[in-house]
Design a protein around this motif. Structure first.
Motif, PDB file in Angstrom:
ATOM      1  N   TYR A   1       0.833  -1.210   0.000  1.00 41.80           N
ATOM      2  CA  TYR A   1       0.000   0.000   0.000  1.00 41.80           C
ATOM      3  C   TYR A   1       0.864   1.254   0.000  1.00 41.80           C
ATOM      4  O   TYR A   1       1.958   1.278   0.582  1.00 41.80           O
ATOM      5  CB  TYR A   1      -0.882  -0.008   1.253  1.00 41.80           C
ATOM      6  CG  TYR A   1      -1.636   1.274   1.508  1.00 41.80           C
ATOM      7  CD1 TYR A   1      -2.913   1.479   0.966  1.00 41.80           C
ATOM      8  CD2 TYR A   1      -1.098   2.277   2.306  1.00 41.80           C
ATOM      9  CE1 TYR A   1      -3.622   2.644   1.215  1.00 41.80           C
ATOM     10  CE2 TYR A   1      -1.804   3.453   2.554  1.00 41.80           C
ATOM     11  CZ  TYR A   1      -3.058   3.635   2.010  1.00 41.80           C
ATOM     12  OH  TYR A   1      -3.757   4.788   2.252  1.00 41.80           O
ATOM     13  N   ALA A   2       0.348   2.299  -0.647  1.00 39.33           N
ATOM     14  CA  ALA A   2       1.008   3.602  -0.608  1.00 39.33           C
ATOM     15  C   ALA A   2      -0.026   4.700  -0.779  1.00 39.33           C
ATOM     16  O   ALA A   2      -1.101   4.498  -1.377  1.00 39.33           O
ATOM     17  CB  ALA A   2       2.070   3.710  -1.702  1.00 39.33           C
ATOM     18  N   ARG A   3       0.307   5.876  -0.260  1.00 38.96           N
ATOM     19  CA  ARG A   3      -0.470   7.084  -0.507  1.00 38.96           C
ATOM     20  C   ARG A   3       0.167   7.829  -1.678  1.00 38.96           C
ATOM     21  O   ARG A   3       1.391   7.963  -1.724  1.00 38.96           O
ATOM     22  CB  ARG A   3      -0.488   7.987   0.730  1.00 38.96           C
ATOM     23  CG  ARG A   3      -1.137   7.364   1.963  1.00 38.96           C
ATOM     24  CD  ARG A   3      -1.114   8.356   3.124  1.00 38.96           C
ATOM     25  NE  ARG A   3      -1.826   7.865   4.290  1.00 38.96           N
ATOM     26  CZ  ARG A   3      -2.141   8.612   5.361  1.00 38.96           C
ATOM     27  NH1 ARG A   3      -1.782   9.896   5.384  1.00 38.96           N
ATOM     28  NH2 ARG A   3      -2.784   8.086   6.375  1.00 38.96           N
ATOM     29  N   ASP A   4      -0.655   8.338  -2.563  1.00 39.22           N
ATOM     30  CA  ASP A   4      -0.181   9.014  -3.766  1.00 39.22           C
ATOM     31  C   ASP A   4      -0.764  10.426  -3.788  1.00 39.22           C
ATOM     32  O   ASP A   4      -1.949  10.617  -4.047  1.00 39.22           O
ATOM     33  CB  ASP A   4      -0.613   8.214  -5.004  1.00 39.22           C
ATOM     34  CG  ASP A   4      -0.025   8.753  -6.301  1.00 39.22           C
ATOM     35  OD1 ASP A   4       0.572   9.847  -6.287  1.00 39.22           O
ATOM     36  OD2 ASP A   4      -0.176   8.072  -7.328  1.00 39.22           O
ATOM     37  N   TYR A   5       0.097  11.426  -3.481  1.00 40.43           N
ATOM     38  CA  TYR A   5      -0.329  12.824  -3.457  1.00 40.43           C
ATOM     39  C   TYR A   5      -0.012  13.464  -4.808  1.00 40.43           C
ATOM     40  O   TYR A   5       1.152  13.483  -5.217  1.00 40.43           O
ATOM     41  CB  TYR A   5       0.419  13.596  -2.366  1.00 40.43           C
ATOM     42  CG  TYR A   5       0.120  13.159  -0.950  1.00 40.43           C
ATOM     43  CD1 TYR A   5      -0.753  13.893  -0.143  1.00 40.43           C
ATOM     44  CD2 TYR A   5       0.731  12.031  -0.403  1.00 40.43           C
ATOM     45  CE1 TYR A   5      -1.010  13.512   1.166  1.00 40.43           C
ATOM     46  CE2 TYR A   5       0.471  11.638   0.909  1.00 40.43           C
ATOM     47  CZ  TYR A   5      -0.397  12.383   1.682  1.00 40.43           C
ATOM     48  OH  TYR A   5      -0.646  12.008   2.984  1.00 40.43           O
TER      49      TYR A   5
ATOM     50  N   ALA B   1       4.952   5.241   1.009  1.00 36.50           N
ATOM     51  CA  ALA B   1       4.693   3.803   1.081  1.00 36.50           C
ATOM     52  C   ALA B   1       4.540   3.325   2.515  1.00 36.50           C
ATOM     53  O   ALA B   1       5.155   3.861   3.439  1.00 36.50           O
ATOM     54  CB  ALA B   1       5.836   3.040   0.410  1.00 36.50           C
ATOM     55  N   ASP B   2       3.713   2.307   2.692  1.00 36.71           N
ATOM     56  CA  ASP B   2       3.747   1.474   3.893  1.00 36.71           C
ATOM     57  C   ASP B   2       4.646   0.288   3.563  1.00 36.71           C
ATOM     58  O   ASP B   2       4.292  -0.553   2.711  1.00 36.71           O
ATOM     59  CB  ASP B   2       2.350   0.949   4.254  1.00 36.71           C
ATOM     60  CG  ASP B   2       1.540   1.928   5.083  1.00 36.71           C
ATOM     61  OD1 ASP B   2       2.132   2.831   5.690  1.00 36.71           O
ATOM     62  OD2 ASP B   2       0.298   1.786   5.112  1.00 36.71           O
ATOM     63  N   VAL B   3       5.810   0.220   4.182  1.00 37.04           N
ATOM     64  CA  VAL B   3       6.706  -0.911   3.962  1.00 37.04           C
ATOM     65  C   VAL B   3       6.004  -2.190   4.417  1.00 37.04           C
ATOM     66  O   VAL B   3       5.185  -2.170   5.348  1.00 37.04           O
ATOM     67  CB  VAL B   3       8.024  -0.702   4.728  1.00 37.04           C
ATOM     68  CG1 VAL B   3       8.914  -1.939   4.665  1.00 37.04           C
ATOM     69  CG2 VAL B   3       8.764   0.514   4.170  1.00 37.04           C
ATOM     70  N   ARG B   4       6.314  -3.305   3.762  1.00 34.50           N
ATOM     71  CA  ARG B   4       5.651  -4.569   4.127  1.00 34.50           C
ATOM     72  C   ARG B   4       5.703  -4.806   5.632  1.00 34.50           C
ATOM     73  O   ARG B   4       6.705  -4.552   6.299  1.00 34.50           O
ATOM     74  CB  ARG B   4       6.257  -5.756   3.383  1.00 34.50           C
ATOM     75  CG  ARG B   4       7.679  -6.094   3.711  1.00 34.50           C
ATOM     76  CD  ARG B   4       8.095  -7.437   3.109  1.00 34.50           C
ATOM     77  NE  ARG B   4       7.983  -7.470   1.655  1.00 34.50           N
ATOM     78  CZ  ARG B   4       7.909  -8.587   0.935  1.00 34.50           C
ATOM     79  NH1 ARG B   4       7.964  -9.769   1.542  1.00 34.50           N
ATOM     80  NH2 ARG B   4       7.806  -8.539  -0.385  1.00 34.50           N
TER      81      ARG B   4
ATOM     82  N   GLN C   1      -0.998  -0.411   6.185  1.00 34.61           N
ATOM     83  CA  GLN C   1      -1.978  -1.149   5.387  1.00 34.61           C
ATOM     84  C   GLN C   1      -1.340  -2.144   4.424  1.00 34.61           C
ATOM     85  O   GLN C   1      -2.054  -2.755   3.619  1.00 34.61           O
ATOM     86  CB  GLN C   1      -2.861  -0.158   4.620  1.00 34.61           C
ATOM     87  CG  GLN C   1      -3.698   0.731   5.541  1.00 34.61           C
ATOM     88  CD  GLN C   1      -4.731   1.527   4.773  1.00 34.61           C
ATOM     89  OE1 GLN C   1      -5.528   0.978   4.002  1.00 34.61           O
ATOM     90  NE2 GLN C   1      -4.737   2.823   4.983  1.00 34.61           N
ATOM     91  N   SER C   2      -0.021  -2.295   4.479  1.00 36.19           N
ATOM     92  CA  SER C   2       0.630  -3.319   3.659  1.00 36.19           C
ATOM     93  C   SER C   2       0.545  -4.672   4.349  1.00 36.19           C
ATOM     94  O   SER C   2       0.433  -4.759   5.580  1.00 36.19           O
ATOM     95  CB  SER C   2       2.092  -2.956   3.405  1.00 36.19           C
ATOM     96  OG  SER C   2       2.195  -1.936   2.432  1.00 36.19           O
ATOM     97  N   GLY C   3       0.599  -5.730   3.554  1.00 39.28           N
ATOM     98  CA  GLY C   3       0.468  -7.077   4.083  1.00 39.28           C
ATOM     99  C   GLY C   3       1.624  -7.485   4.987  1.00 39.28           C
ATOM    100  O   GLY C   3       2.738  -6.966   4.869  1.00 39.28           O
TER     101      GLY C   3
END
Length: 289
Positions: A18-22, A63-66, A70-72
């Motif tokens: 998961y990542a946020r994209d601004y 990014a949410d690192v693994r 919200q990353s797996g």
């Protein structure tokens, strides 16, 4: 505050990431900025600085690192290490059609940036290292290891705020209750009305193993390759127990063109909401593509 789009992609080994994209404000013709958080942190740490960077005309990917946010979570804890994270970032860049970017890495995120610069040199146009380098002070490492991945009983958000105050009080001696509550919301997530740490406790498995014999030499090599070949800014907390003043000075000798700012009255790691940190990032970004 600038809104963001939520992005998801699948890693090479099948994890949902998961990542946020601004989106970039204005013309938006500058290289994007990719933000990478620290060991026990997540994308929420950049929720204030990311919109500011977007307003400067840069697309910002956070990014949410693994294993975080919200990353797996990885069923194999041995994968919780920088080379895997760097490979995930490469996959993210491919998914989002990004060839090159400026990287902003806090703590572990800076190590991932250095690793990525070695694996895929052309991907890293410039780097901002937030309180991280090729060496770390042992007292800071000991403090982080004392709580990372360790079980903790949290009943409500007041408990969560008390927890972050206990584990981070040395880094932010001037924080009040409201600021600790804010940090708690970035550190924990709500699960059926109860705050839970927003990372996989299994990240501590890899940390418990002694580092490889050549780890120090490799870290210095990675830093030199990063900072000698591209614009690099070091943001250091003046009270940091991870990047001491001596370590920062050695980094400057290793990479004479390294730019450095010490953020007063905070330790590891600056939140990047401090005026000194914001100004340093803005000024640095004005000088890179």
């Amino acid at each position: 505050m600038t809104s963001f789009q939520e992005r998801r992609w699948t890693s090479h080994d099948g994890l949902s990431l998961y990542a946020r994209d601004y989106p970039a404000g204005g013309d938006g013709d500058s290289l994007p900025v990719i933000c990478l958080h620290g060991l026990t942190r997540n994308s929420k740490d950049f929720e204030e600085i990311a919109p500011l960077l977007a307003q400067m005309g840069r697309r910002v990917i956070v990014a949410d690192v693994r294993g975080r946010g919200q990353s797996g979570r990885d069923p194999n804890p041995a994968n919780y290490q920088p080379k895997t994270y760097a490979r995930d970032v490469i996959g993210m860049m491919k998914e989002l059609d990004i060839d090159r970017a400026v990287f902003l890495g806090t703590s572990m995120g800076g190590i991932v940036t250095m690793t990525l610069a070695a694996i895929r040199p052309k991907a890293v146009a410039a780097a901002i290292l937030n309180d991280v380098g090729p060496a770390v002070a042992p007292e800071g490492v000991a403090r982080i290891l004392s709580y990372a991945g360790q079980p903790v009983e949290i009943r409500n958000w007041d408990d969560a705020a008390d927890y972050v105050a206990r584990t981070n009080g040395v880094a932010f001696p001037g924080y009040d209750k409201k600021q600790w509550q804010k940090m708690a919301r970035r550190t924990f997530r709500d699960q059926d009305g109860v705050p839970v740490l927003d990372y996989d406790p299994a990240i501590s498995v890899a940390l418990a193993k002694p580092p490889p014999r050549l780890a120090g030499w490799i870290a210095h090599l990675l830093f030199r390759r990063l900072a000698r070949r591209r614009p690099t800014l070091l943001i250091r907390g003046a009270l940091s127990d991870v990047i001491s003043a001596d370590i920062a000075e050695k980094m400057q000798r290793m990479a004479p063109n390294l730019r450095r700012i010490d953020v007063p009255d905070v330790g590891h790691a600056p939140t990047l909401t401090e005026p000194e940190a914001v100004d340093a990032i803005r000024n640095f970004l004005r000088t890179v593509p």
